[in-house]
Scaffold this motif. Structure first.
Motif, short mmCIF file in Angstrom:
data_model
loop_
_atom_site.label_atom_id
_atom_site.label_comp_id
_atom_site.label_asym_id
_atom_site.label_seq_id
_atom_site.Cartn_x
_atom_site.Cartn_y
_atom_site.Cartn_z
N SER A 18 -43.68 -42.01 -4.58
CA SER A 18 -43.79 -41.76 -6.11
C SER A 18 -42.38 -41.51 -7.05
N THR A 19 -41.33 -41.29 -6.41
CA THR A 19 -40.08 -41.38 -6.86
C THR A 19 -39.34 -42.81 -7.34
N LEU A 68 -40.23 -44.90 -9.89
CA LEU A 68 -39.46 -45.18 -11.15
C LEU A 68 -38.28 -44.31 -11.31
N THR A 69 -38.28 -43.13 -11.07
CA THR A 69 -37.27 -42.17 -11.66
C THR A 69 -35.94 -42.67 -10.57
N GLY A 70 -36.19 -43.18 -9.56
CA GLY A 70 -35.11 -43.50 -8.50
C GLY A 70 -34.66 -45.07 -9.04
#
Length: 108
Positions: free
Chosen positions: A97-98, A100-102
């Motif tokens: 899930s991370t 995009l933010t990562g």
């Protein structure tokens, strides 16, 4: 893996469609291709979670569903990032899930 941190999100897309998800179910065997529809019990659980967040959705119809794979890695909870020696190819896997933010950190 700590499944207690996994939750259901409800959001409105840029086109005005209200969506909810994801679910995460660990599996050992994978259907290829993945089934096109979510299982009825999963679909019902998502609808219940979405309606708990936004009660007005009870009156709305379900437009569709999908299922797919979000492969992880049994070896590590970390992202798997590697570059083939002598090549410009980079392989990135086990992104959850991370992703995009990562993305900026992964790109570096």
């Amino acid at each position: 893996r700590d499944d207690a941190r996994l939750g259901v999100y409800v959001w409105r897309s840029a086109l005005g469609v209200v969506a909810c998800g994801p679910t995460a179910e660990p599996v050992r065997e994978v259907e290829m291709p993945p089934r096109e529809e979510a299982r009825p019990e999963v679909r019902a659980a998502l609808l219940d979670a979405a309606c708990a967040a936004v009660p007005q959705l009870r009156e709305a119809g379900v437009a569709g569903s999908y299922s797919g794979l979000r492969p992880g890695c049994d070896l590590s909870a970390d992202y798997q990032i590697g570059r083939a020696e002598g090549s410009s190819w980079v392989t990135v896997g086990a992104i959850r899930s991370t992703g995009l933010t990562g993305a900026l950190g992964i790109a570096r």
